[in-house]
Design an enzyme around this catalytic site. Structure first.
Site, PDB file in Angstrom:
ATOM      1  N   ASP A 190      27.540 -45.140  71.166  1.00  0.00           N
ATOM      2  CA  ASP A 190      26.198 -45.658  70.945  1.00  0.00           C
ATOM      3  C   ASP A 190      26.271 -47.181  70.880  1.00  0.00           C
ATOM      4  O   ASP A 190      27.355 -47.753  70.753  1.00  0.00           O
ATOM      5  CB  ASP A 190      25.626 -45.076  69.648  1.00  0.00           C
TER       6      ASP A 190
ATOM      7  N   ASP B  32      29.736 -41.243  63.628  1.00  0.00           N
ATOM      8  CA  ASP B  32      29.934 -41.491  62.205  1.00  0.00           C
ATOM      9  C   ASP B  32      28.898 -40.800  61.336  1.00  0.00           C
ATOM     10  O   ASP B  32      28.933 -40.941  60.112  1.00  0.00           O
ATOM     11  CB  ASP B  32      29.905 -42.995  61.903  1.00  0.00           C
TER      12      ASP B  32
ATOM     13  N   ASP C 249      25.946 -36.784  64.965  1.00  0.00           N
ATOM     14  CA  ASP C 249      26.958 -36.880  66.014  1.00  0.00           C
ATOM     15  C   ASP C 249      27.872 -35.664  66.073  1.00  0.00           C
ATOM     16  O   ASP C 249      28.749 -35.596  66.926  1.00  0.00           O
ATOM     17  CB  ASP C 249      27.825 -38.128  65.789  1.00  0.00           C
TER      18      ASP C 249
END
Length: 917
Positions: free
Chosen positions: A312, A638, A642
């Site tokens: 990202d 994180d 995800d």
């Protein structure tokens, strides 16, 4: 609530484990036997139970097979046990005086500051008089900003005593994993209150895995528990991953199986060559268990073959620290000279003069948001926002004298140039990814005017301007700011008639209470209001790159690894960020696929040709697409959002830190037989397959073919690993050919050396086995590039242990090998035979390696030559020319590495592909 608790709902236990005590054995065996290699070994072991077709004891195969499954099952059990301990810690944490796992749907749950929220709750009370509380959602969505949650209007005036006795009903949809949406209604019963249905949204909820912050206490009713929470629904089930090395071994096992069938049909006997693969499998699992520092011990060997890294942008490549830099108000650009609009003298002067356009622009910045001001004891005001963009806008407005002093769910206080202004907050039209804008309906307490304040993306705001307003300057400004890599927002407003607002408000309330298609109905109602806006201007916010990002991406690209940045920014902003972080080259049309189209059909066709910006689940599909065409992918995350992407990738890397442990928990890293009789006895065969061949090969985990410094100097060497040069059918054919040659050398030398002697079969067996051990020690030594004490112990310690063990066994009178090893060691012919086996077996191998290194070296050979040359104190001119020519050949060799792989393995966004398009 409370009385409505129903045992038909699931309890609040969470579980990330794959097994339990009852299904571990059958489920693990099923997973093991899904692999062809294990099916093949089982077939051979079953055939050896048929004594009429094999002279070999079944123990020679069943023993190694059992050890393989014990090692693999132990590894799986250890991984699952760690997941169980993590779940147990979460389930047994105390909420007031009960454990989290004992909470049921309908229970009233009390939380205190810094408590982790045990299940999905509907907020019904807080310690704040305005009914506000703050939650940290980093473990759920990866966002570090605190979110504001509000008590529903029907619960706003309930005392703590009433909260403990409240009765009512919550109507909500079936559990889902959408953490940004919650469509429900609530109604409270007498005697506390008798109310109409009140609509509930995500802002009225406290979701599992979040934390209560800056709030003394909060109270909520449980609506989703256990694995039916939004967090639980997002976790999914971790599927077993097959590494590239394991997949290749499976394919090679098929080749071995076919080869053995041919040999059986043509020659009438089958060799024991396949047994070497059992040793390879045990060695592979032991090595992975040794070097892994992760929750999963299954994929260590894939790290050197990663071809795609998906990341990202916000918070990963950038700092996620937004700074207000520039703006355009009434066609005037501010911040052009010093790149800081807050220090632009023209803007400061306009603020001091109470310029009407400036005042409106700053008022939208200060009021059109979900920011909550927090005043400390010394009077200092800080802002808590759900997004860094909103915080940057409100902070910039305060520095320009438009200060948001206080705010609750109903009112807001603004201070501007020493004057106080009060506003009633009537409605908030929330931002969604489809609308790309948010609006606030406020009422000026002093004048009674009702105002619509809007901000959002240029494509969502500028087309809604009133007729006659010229927006060309704003379009050009947005384009210019995007090319500078800045994040842009357009601001607008209009005054509403009271009758118009009342009619719209009723329609908005009806849409908010709908249980079917609520989001679509609300969007349609908001669309009707957000028209005929007066465009006030454009803001530009900077999000800086994190330290070391450009250098890291450049190094990864030099190593042949493709890095994909997934972002929702405008195309020009994404391009600029890509240029700044070395993600794309400055040449036009080099590495960018764009989506264009004037009609829906054109856009759909464009979408089929390119992969657009994606949310979490779409990223999961992207990872799956890359895997489906044979690429090894690594996904980094994180946050809880995800998890699915991490599980889908070949290698999932979870970051454990401020954003929580969900991603880390789900991630992979947190970092021979002769015709008629058997030459070897059963114990020797089993020991050779499991121990004698496994321990020396484990030295590979200590070996370094080239140093870290050389890898960093020549990062493109990873192309050699990615292209499958280290383990592929060709390299395996070389190992297979060498094994066949060594088998013939050992067999023929042993038979010829002892053909004239009256030797027992046990003596011939021990001579042949000794020859295999000698050849193995020299082969592993030859293949070792750097020697350490563990390597020396494993290779030559194993060699010495062979003789020690067999001498001890030869001293046992009840065994067939009694006195055999003592007799052999006392015969000079035995040692001469060992020397002959080593000379004949290793001579051609050494010669072939020498000529290959001299006349056809691979990339690793070249780098080893360069390292050896750099180690000399004095370098001759001839040696310097060899280093230069070797380096040039290395560059040429690696440049051709991709092309030699074939069209199937061409990168999806390589320069050649993009330019051809």
């Amino acid at each position: 609530m409370e009385e409505g608790c129903d045992d038909s709902y699931c309890d609040n236990r969470i579980s990330n484990t794959k097994y339990n005590l009852w299904n571990f054995l059958p489920k693990n065996l099923w997973e093991q036997f899904r692999r062809f290699m294990n099916q093949y070994f089982l077939l051979i072991a079953c055939l050896q139970l048929w004594s009429s077709i094999t002279p070999v004891s079944p123990a020679t195969t069943w023993g190694p097979l059992a050890i393989i499954f014990i090692v693999s099952a132990s590894k799986e059990a250890w991984d699952d046990y760690n997941r169980y301990l993590s779940d147990k810690k979460a389930n047994e944490r105390e909420v007031l005086v009960i454990k989290a796992q004992d909470i049921h749907v309908g229970n009233i749950v009390w939380l205190y500051q810094n408590d982790e929220i045990p299940c999905d709750l509907v907020l019904i009370g807080t310690s704040d008089p305005q009914g506000i509380c703050y939650v940290e959602t980093a473990a759920l969505d990866g966002e570090t900003d605190l979110k504001t949650r509000i008590v529903p209007s029907i619960c706003a005036n309930l005392s703590p005593d009433q909260l403990g006795r409240v009765k009512g009903v919550v109507e909500c949809s079936n559990p889902d994993n959408d953490i940004r949406r919650f469509d429900a209604n609530m109604r409270l019963f007498p005697p506390i209150i008798d109310s109409e249905k009140c609509p509930l949204t995500i802002n009225n909820t406290l979701l599992q895995s979040c934390y209560l912050r800056y709030t003394e206490w909060a109270c909520g009713v449980a609506v989703y528990t256990g694995n039916q929470t939004k967090s639980g629904m997002s976790r999914g089930t971790a599927e077993p991953k097959l590494t590239a090395a394991d997949a290749m071994i499976d394919k090679l096992t098929v080749a071995i199986f076919m080869f053995q069938i041919v040999v059986v049909l043509v020659l009438g006997f089958a060799g024991n060559i396949w047994k070497k693969n059992q040793g390879l499998k045990v060695t592979l699992d032991l090595s992975k268990a040794y070097i892994s520092v992760s929750f999963s011990t299954a994929i260590s060997e894939d790290l050197g073959q990663v071809e795609y890294v998906l990341s990202d942008k916000t918070g990963t490549l950038t700092e996620n620290r937004m700074i207000f830099r520039r703006c355009c108000i009434s066609d005037i650009l501010y911040g052009e000279n010093n790149e800081d609009a807050l220090k632009d003298a023209r803007l400061l002067d306009a603020v001091s003069r109470n310029d009407p356009d400036i005042v409106k622009f700053l008022m939208v910045m200060a009021l059109c948001n979900t920011v909550v001001p927090i005043k400390s004891n010394d009077g200092t005001i800080t802002y808590q926002a759900q997004s860094q963009d909103e915080e940057a806008l409100v902070t910039a407005a305060s520095k320009l004298n438009m200060v948001l002093v206080s705010k609750d769910s109903n009112t807001a206080e603004i201070s501007f140039n020493g004057s106080k202004f009060y506003y009633d907050l009537l409605d908030i039209l929330e931002f969604t990814s489809d609308r790309k804008r948010m609006s606030a309906v406020v009422k000026d307490v002093q004048s009674g005017k009702i105002l619509l304040l809007s901000k959002g993306a240029d494509e969502a705001i500028l087309p809604r301007c009133h007729q006659g307003q010229q927006i060309r300057t704003y379009l050009e400004t947005v384009e210019m700011y995007s090319q500078l890599g800045l994040r842009t927002l357009c601001l607008g407003w209009r005054e509403l008639e009271e009758d118009e607002y009342k009619d719209w408000s009723k329609t908005f309330q009806d849409a908010s209470c709908s249980l079917e298609n609520r989001e679509r109905k609300i969007a349609e109602v908001c669309h009707r209001l957000e028209q005929d806006l007066q465009i006030l201007g454009v803001s530009a916010i900077e999000d800086r790159l994190q330290d070391g990002v450009p250098e890291t991406i450049k190094l990864l690209k030099s190593a042949g690894i493709n890095v994909w940045m997934l972002t929702g920014d405008k195309q020009h902003t994404a391009i600029q960020i890509g240029l700044l972080c070395n993600l794309i080259a400055p040449e036009p049309n080099g590495q960018l696929l764009s989506i264009n189209g004037k009609t829906e059909h054109d856009v759909l066709r464009s979408l089929e040709r390119a992969l657009s910006t994606m949310k979490s689940m779409s990223v999961t599909k992207l990872v799956g697409l890359l895997k489906s065409v044979g690429y090894l992918t690594l996904a980094i995350g994180d946050g809880g959002n995800d998890v699915r992407m991490i599980q889908e990738a070949n290698i999932g890397v979870g970051i454990s830190g401020r954003e929580g442990l969900q991603a880390a928990r789900a991630a992979d890293y947190s970092i021979g037989r002769l015709s008629g009789t058997s030459l070897f006895n059963s114990i020797s065969l089993m020991a050779y397959n499991v121990f004698y061949t496994s321990l020396p090969v484990t030295t590979i985990i200590f070996d370094k073919d080239i140093s870290e410094e050389t890898v960093l100097q020549y990062p493109q060497i990873l192309l050699y690993s990615q292209s499958g040069r280290l383990l592929n059918p060709t390299t395996f054919a070389g190992w297979f050919g060498r094994s066949v040659y060594h088998a013939l050398v050992v067999f023929l030398t042993t038979i010829c050396a002892y053909s004239d002697e009256k030797s027992e079969i046990e003596e011939l067996s021990m001579v042949a086995l000794s020859g295999c051990i000698w050849l193995q020690a020299f082969v592993v030594t030859l293949d070792t590039n750097s020697f350490t004490y563990p390597q020396i112990i494993l290779i030559w310690g194993n060699f010495i242990a062979f003789y020690m063990i067999n001498l001890i066994v030869s001293a046992v009178p009840t065994l067939q090998m009694y006195t055999i090893m003592f007799r052999l060691c006392s015969q000079p012919s035995y040692w001469m035979t060992m020397g002959l086996i080593v000379a004949v077996g290793m001579g051609p191998v050494l010669a072939l390696r020498y000529f290959r290194n001299m006349f056809r070296p691979n990339a690793i050979n070249i780098l080893q030559q360069i390292e050896q040359s750099n180690g000399h104190t004095h370098t001759t001119r001839n040696m310097e020319s060899r280093i230069i020519s070797a380096g040039s050949y290395l560059t040429h060799l690696l440049a051709d590495s991709r092309r030699n792989r074939g069209a199937t393995y061409q990168p999806l966004l390589s320069d050649s592909v993009a330019s051809d398009g």
